[in-house]
Design a protein around this motif. Sequence first.
Motif, PDB file in Angstrom:
ATOM      1  N   ARG A 246       5.259   4.866   0.709  1.00  0.00           N
ATOM      2  CA  ARG A 246       4.289   3.922   0.027  1.00  0.00           C
ATOM      3  C   ARG A 246       2.900   4.090   0.609  1.00  0.00           C
ATOM      4  NH1 ARG A 246       7.622  -1.701  -0.504  1.00  0.00           N
ATOM      5  NH2 ARG A 246       9.256  -1.066  -1.921  1.00  0.00           N
ATOM      6  N   ARG A 247       2.801   4.266   1.800  1.00  0.00           N
ATOM      7  CA  ARG A 247       1.366   4.339   2.570  1.00  0.00           C
ATOM      8  C   ARG A 247       0.770   5.640   1.957  1.00  0.00           C
ATOM      9  NH1 ARG A 247      -0.391   6.110   7.670  1.00  0.00           N
ATOM     10  NH2 ARG A 247      -2.164   4.742   8.526  1.00  0.00           N
TER      11      ARG A 247
ATOM     12  N   ARG B 202      -0.698   5.905  -1.535  1.00  0.00           N
ATOM     13  CA  ARG B 202      -1.992   5.010  -1.664  1.00  0.00           C
ATOM     14  C   ARG B 202      -3.106   5.911  -0.898  1.00  0.00           C
ATOM     15  NH1 ARG B 202       0.747   0.568   0.625  1.00  0.00           N
ATOM     16  NH2 ARG B 202       1.741  -0.557  -1.085  1.00  0.00           N
TER      17      ARG B 202
ATOM     18  N   ASN C  23       5.438   7.036   5.892  1.00  0.00           N
ATOM     19  CA  ASN C  23       5.624   6.091   5.088  1.00  0.00           C
ATOM     20  C   ASN C  23       5.398   6.267   3.628  1.00  0.00           C
ATOM     21  OD1 ASN C  23       6.460   3.597   3.621  1.00  0.00           O
ATOM     22  ND2 ASN C  23       5.284   2.328   4.876  1.00  0.00           N
TER      23      ASN C  23
END
Length: 265
Positions: free
Chosen positions: A15-16, A19, A13
Amino acid sequence: MDSNRERSKMLLNPRRLKRMPINLRKKAIREARNLAGMQQPTKSQRRLRKSTSTKSRLQNDFERAEHNAMLTASSHELQQILSEFEELADVPYDATPTELLGLIAQAENRATTIYVQRDGLSTLKIMLHQRSPTVAQLKKAIATISCAQLKRRQRERRRVADEDDAGRADDGSRQQVVGSAGAKVLPRSSGELVNSALRNGHEHRAFVSWRFLWRCFALFNVDTNQPIDDNVDNGRATLTALGIENGAKLKFVHRVKYFGRKRQS
């Protein structure tokens, strides 16, 4: 399989991943890659892959045979051309560009000749065509010429072995008397680039790289009895600056003996 696919998508992912710290991000990408490799292909995919690989293998074999035939014909033609001229009689038909440029520079009296002694092997004669050769250029020439001479030596061994096999096949009576026990066993071709493997009691790895060899060995100036630091100016130091003159004699020594152990980057 579905759970592995879903987990792989979850790990990748964007976005994951954004981060995550860099170490966890690499770990997630590695796990997703491993999960993707664990997925079993379907029967149609296996059948298609098998047929495609067979066709490509046959095509590659045909192209390889044509390529080898072309190389053999070119080698014979070059040998014939070189044998017709006395000035080119000492030039090998498979000479490397480094050797040819060195021979041209020697004919023009502007070559820098370096002799590199090897324990149990023939001495390398390195002719550099550069006007102010550096230690990096010397190391590159040593690697190129030593590999070329190794290929010629292996080719000669194979030729002698093939001639012996043909002679034993023709001489049936001698083959019955001598048998398999009397046949000569030639030493296995190995990567003898720095020193002789047979003299040291073991054989080098056949496909050892010069990058690995330069981490283990360094050059030693026999005339001045001093080791050569090839890391000066990142290898851009000239041979004259390092005390290597035209006609100098060098040899290989273990790097750790003179420069100590260094952490590999």
